[in-house]
Design an enzyme around this catalytic site. Structure first.
Site, PDB file in Angstrom:
ATOM      1  N   LYS A   1       3.592   6.264   4.664  1.00  0.00           N
ATOM      2  CA  LYS A   1       3.007   4.933   4.547  1.00  0.00           C
ATOM      3  C   LYS A   1       2.705   4.303   5.913  1.00  0.00           C
ATOM      4  CE  LYS A   1       6.132   3.999   1.213  1.00  0.00           C
ATOM      5  NZ  LYS A   1       6.888   3.124   0.307  1.00  0.00           N
TER       6      LYS A   1
ATOM      7  N   PRO B   1       0.832  -1.208   0.000  1.00  0.00           N
ATOM      8  CA  PRO B   1       0.000   0.000   0.000  1.00  0.00           C
ATOM      9  C   PRO B   1       0.867   1.258   0.000  1.00  0.00           C
ATOM     10  CG  PRO B   1      -0.325  -1.250   2.037  1.00  0.00           C
ATOM     11  CD  PRO B   1       0.671  -1.987   1.223  1.00  0.00           C
ATOM     12  N   GLU B   2       0.501   2.193  -0.863  1.00  0.00           N
ATOM     13  CA  GLU B   2       1.190   3.477  -0.924  1.00  0.00           C
ATOM     14  C   GLU B   2       0.170   4.560  -0.581  1.00  0.00           C
ATOM     15  OE1 GLU B   2       3.607   3.809  -4.483  1.00  0.00           O
ATOM     16  OE2 GLU B   2       3.965   1.665  -4.499  1.00  0.00           O
TER      17      GLU B   2
ATOM     18  N   ARG C   1      13.527  -5.088  -7.853  1.00  0.00           N
ATOM     19  CA  ARG C   1      12.338  -4.250  -8.026  1.00  0.00           C
ATOM     20  C   ARG C   1      12.140  -4.026  -9.509  1.00  0.00           C
ATOM     21  NH1 ARG C   1      10.366  -0.383  -3.579  1.00  0.00           N
ATOM     22  NH2 ARG C   1      10.341  -1.948  -1.939  1.00  0.00           N
TER      23      ARG C   1
END
Ligand SMILES: [Zn+2]
Length: 281
Positions: A62, A2-3, A260
């Site tokens: 966050k 979640p951002e 990433r």
């Protein structure tokens, strides 16, 4: 995972449903509970929470911060890559491995911390500055002026994507939204910060606001009250490798570095050559 947009909508839903309500009891899963819970008080996590009410629910970067009353302690959730919060009646199916449950009454409601990889953390603390990395956070990505943005940016070197995801610069942006913001700004993710012109920095600042605000609206529509969901169907490039860029139709590129993935459009976001070319598509 979640951002800022997802956590902001989660915060809104929890505020609407749980503000002022009293935590009747707390349960920890025997295995995962001790892995995610960090009691920074001398009270004990369960004893420190049970009987308290949620006096405010805020988001900072966050992190979600629940202020407890009457104790004035804080429950702080940092979901990191894999944590989620499920708000539901007790009989509802688990959205994944549940590690912590806050039980509310009237009507019976559970707030579950779900985390498939037990990477996130749930803190109980008397002082927010005791929560690791909390104090190091820069301003929230949606609460920074263009002037402050420009000044702060000068202190950071390296590739622009790597800077965007660093909480000490600005808080709230992770891997996914960094890709979306850079696509919106039409900047190559691996451009060096020192190579950006003033005009490009202005474009980047504008893209942060546009991307995060638009996404918050879309997440709000798609998530509803299902706070454990991660609606991302509207992404332009992130996790869209090979699909057509919504702006120009070029297939979206993917480069993996440091485990990433970075997605971008070679046509709309030119430059930033060489790094990771071996895995470019
Ligand atoms: Zn394009």
């Amino acid at each position: 995972m979640p951002e800022l947009p997802e956590l902001e909508v989660v915060r809104e839903v929890l505020e609407l449903r749980l503000l002022g309500r009293r935590i009747q009891r707390v349960t920890l899963a025997p295995k995962g509970g001790p892995l995610v819970v960090r009691d920074l008080t001398t009270r004990g996590f369960i004893l420190g929470l049970a009987g308290e009410s949620l006096a405010s629910i805020q988001r900072r970067g966050k992190f979600l911060v629940f202020r407890l009353a009457p104790s004035e302690r804080f429950l702080v959730v940092n979901p990191k890559l894999s944590g989620r919060l499920q708000l539901c009646p007790p009989e509802e199916k688990k959205a994944g491995p549940v590690h912590v449950v806050l039980h509310f009454g009237d009507p019976p409601t559970e707030l579950r911390y779900v985390d498939a990889k037990t990477m996130g953390q749930v803190y109980l603390t008397e002082r927010l500055q005791d929560v690791p990395t909390f104090e190091e956070m820069g301003p929230d990505a949606l609460a920074i002026s263009p002037e402050e943005f420009r000044i702060r940016l000068r202190a950071f070197r390296g590739e622009i994507k790597g800077i965007l995801v660093r909480a000490p610069f600005i808080a709230g942006i992770g891997n996914a939204y960094a890709d979306e913001i850079l696509w919106q700004a039409q900047l190559h993710p691996f451009r060096k910060r020192t190579s950006l012109t003033d005009e490009e920095i202005d474009r980047l600042f504008a893209a942060i606001g546009t991307t995060l605000r638009d996404a918050t609206v879309k997440v709000r529509q798609e998530m509803g009250e299902a706070t454990h969901l991660k609606p991302r169907d509207f992404f332009a490039v992130h996790m869209r490798a090979g699909e057509a860029c919504p702006r120009c139709g070029t297939p979206v590129s993917a480069i993996t570095a440091n485990q990433r993935i970075t997605n971008f459009c070679r046509t709309c976001q030119p430059g930033g050559l060489l790094r990771g070319m071996g895995s470019a598509r």
